[in-house]
Design an enzyme around this catalytic site. Structure first.
Site, PDB file in Angstrom:
ATOM      1  N   SER A  91       0.852  -1.358   0.014  1.00  0.00           N
ATOM      2  CA  SER A  91      -0.113  -0.159  -0.081  1.00  0.00           C
ATOM      3  C   SER A  91       0.949   1.222  -0.070  1.00  0.00           C
ATOM      4  O   SER A  91       0.032   2.350   0.186  1.00  0.00           O
ATOM      5  CB  SER A  91      -0.925  -0.092   1.194  1.00  0.00           C
ATOM      6  N   THR A 193      -1.434   2.898   4.345  1.00  0.00           N
ATOM      7  CA  THR A 193      -0.872   4.432   4.122  1.00  0.00           C
ATOM      8  C   THR A 193      -0.245   4.873   5.386  1.00  0.00           C
ATOM      9  O   THR A 193      -0.510   4.598   6.493  1.00  0.00           O
ATOM     10  CB  THR A 193      -2.094   5.354   3.749  1.00  0.00           C
ATOM     11  N   THR A 211       1.446   6.918   0.115  1.00  0.00           N
ATOM     12  CA  THR A 211       0.577   5.964  -0.343  1.00  0.00           C
ATOM     13  C   THR A 211       0.321   5.443  -1.689  1.00  0.00           C
ATOM     14  O   THR A 211       0.801   6.332  -2.558  1.00  0.00           O
ATOM     15  CB  THR A 211      -0.880   6.254   0.213  1.00  0.00           C
ATOM     16  N   ARG A 221      -7.409   8.441 -10.344  1.00  0.00           N
ATOM     17  CA  ARG A 221      -8.090   8.841  -8.731  1.00  0.00           C
ATOM     18  C   ARG A 221      -6.915   9.367  -7.921  1.00  0.00           C
ATOM     19  O   ARG A 221      -5.704   8.771  -7.684  1.00  0.00           O
ATOM     20  CB  ARG A 221      -8.628   7.534  -8.390  1.00  0.00           C
ATOM     21  N   THR A 244      -5.840   7.815   7.558  1.00  0.00           N
ATOM     22  CA  THR A 244      -5.719   6.805   6.795  1.00  0.00           C
ATOM     23  C   THR A 244      -6.945   6.128   6.730  1.00  0.00           C
ATOM     24  O   THR A 244      -7.829   6.481   7.197  1.00  0.00           O
ATOM     25  CB  THR A 244      -4.736   5.523   7.324  1.00  0.00           C
ATOM     26  N   GLY A 245      -7.310   5.234   5.805  1.00  0.00           N
ATOM     27  CA  GLY A 245      -8.353   4.895   5.191  1.00  0.00           C
ATOM     28  C   GLY A 245      -9.095   5.415   4.044  1.00  0.00           C
ATOM     29  O   GLY A 245      -8.479   5.770   3.172  1.00  0.00           O
TER      30      GLY A 245
HETATM   31  N1  ASP Z   1      -6.205   7.314   2.458  1.00  0.00           N
HETATM   32  C1  ASP Z   1      -5.801   6.482   1.318  1.00  0.00           C
HETATM   33  C2  ASP Z   1      -6.473   7.008  -0.046  1.00  0.00           C
HETATM   34  O1  ASP Z   1      -7.703   7.125   0.163  1.00  0.00           O
HETATM   35  C3  ASP Z   1      -5.827   5.078   1.444  1.00  0.00           C
HETATM   36  C4  ASP Z   1      -5.562   4.414   2.792  1.00  0.00           C
HETATM   37  O2  ASP Z   1      -5.160   5.043   3.684  1.00  0.00           O
HETATM   38  O3  ASP Z   1      -5.534   3.232   2.665  1.00  0.00           O
HETATM   39  O4  ASP Z   1      -5.868   7.089  -0.969  1.00  0.00           O
END
Ligand code: ASP
Length: 333
Positions: A91, A193, A211, A221, A244-245
């Site tokens: 990731s 991330t 990330t 994206r 993160t997320g």
């Molecule tokens: N926040 C990151 C994104 O949306 C992804 C992640 O943290 O897993 O690109």
């Protein structure tokens, strides 16, 4: 499938890490009060490094840099570089899972204690996007470079071209293509991330975020991670926060800026993280289908972390101890 649906379809089955009891008691006892007193003496609390997920090698490297007396900015860059170079991490950096067309595209940003910020979005073929982001911040009049322009800039700064798609990530992508189900996996593993915040011995705060974004995302994206105020925000007078997320949710609520502003109004880092998660929950009835986690630090070296669901961890290096800590979370079922 509509974009919105795709984003919200991220599977909860990926949040499978057991979490221990919350480290945040709601009631106060005497030991907590004396702990708070101690926190007022800030210099006892830094240097400090805190990062999203279990990334001990990264926090250890950042700590090592801080111990050499270097700035929090140096610590952030070097700490994040470790995970970016880890081909097994799917990731961040090399080995990141690709978009739906098989291209690994990276997002990263960095922010220093003077309020300077640099970012790269949709960067390909470069292992260390956070270092390119730093170069954008320091060597250009701009703050964000995207795509081919960012890549060309990286080459002009001496970065090497590297194929970021590892065999393992290619295999995972080929497996995904069999169904092509548009369900990006969030929090696919125990590290994701990297959002990292550091305070150096002078008490100056910097942060970074790096990330490969959502796995199998649409080409083009860009998530929250490289966007100032969303994936990261630092105000050296107050503190810093990073996320993160599911980036779309963080972007819509400008989460990291919100946390820093809440701390400015007197909230602790913990209270601020909880309120920012609350903001997402209030606005997104589908919160059960995605994860977001925040970490924050204030000028005193106090930290906070909170997520929507079980399974979010942080790594904190403070007072010579490098620890993985399970985050408290909202959705207790
Ligand atoms: N926040 C990151 C994104 O949306 C992804 C992640 O943290 O897993 O690109």
């Amino acid at each position: 499938m509509k974009r919105r649906k795709f984003i919200q379809n991220a599977s909860l089955s990926t949040f499978g890490i057991a979490v221990g009891s919350s480290v945040f008691a709601s009631g106060k006892n005497l030991s907590l009060i004396s702990e708070e007193k101690k926190l007022q003496n800030s210099s006892e609390n830094f240097p400090l490094v805190i990062a999203t997920w279990n990334v001990n090698d990264s926090t250890a490297e950042a700590w090592r840099v801080l111990q050499e007396g270097k700035s929090s900015l140096d610590a952030i860059e070097k700490g994040c570089n470790i995970e970016e170079a880890n081909a097994e991490g799917q990731s961040v950096g090399i080995g990141g899972l690709p978009d739906r067309d098989g291209n690994v595209t990276l997002d990263a940003c960095i922010m220093d204690s003077k309020g300077n910020y640099g970012a790269v979005v949709y960067l390909q073929n470069i292992v260390h996007p956070i270092s390119v982001a730093r170069k954008v911040m320091e060597d250009t009049p701009h703050v964000i470079l995207a795509g081919k322009g960012a890549e060309q800039f990286a080459y002009s700064e001496g970065f090497e071209k590297t194929d970021l798609l590892t065999e393992a990530s290619k295999k995972a992508w080929e497996e995904w293509k069999k169904t092509s189900q548009y369900k990006p996996i969030i929090n696919i593993e125990n590290h994701d991330t990297i959002g990292m915040l550091a305070i150096d011995k002078n008490g100056d705060i910097s942060g970074g975020c790096t990330t490969s974004g959502l796995a199998y995302k649409m080409a083009g994206r860009v998530g929250d991670s490289p966007i100032i105020g969303s994936g990261l925000f630092i105000d050296n007078e107050i503190g810093g926060a990073t996320a993160t997320g599911l980036g779309e949710e963080v972007l819509k609520t400008v989460g990291s800026f919100l946390i820093v502003e809440l701390m400015r109004q007197g909230k602790t880092p913990q209270q601020a993280c909880e309120e920012a998660i609350g903001r997402i929950i209030k606005k997104s009835p589908d919160f059960k289908d995605f994860q977001v986690g925040y970490i924050a630090v204030n000028k005193k070296g106090e930290t906070g972390y909170y997520s929507i669901h079980d399974g979010f961890w942080v790594t904190k290096y403070q007072n010579d101890k490098n620890e993985n800590i399970p985050s408290d979370f909202y959705d207790k079922k």
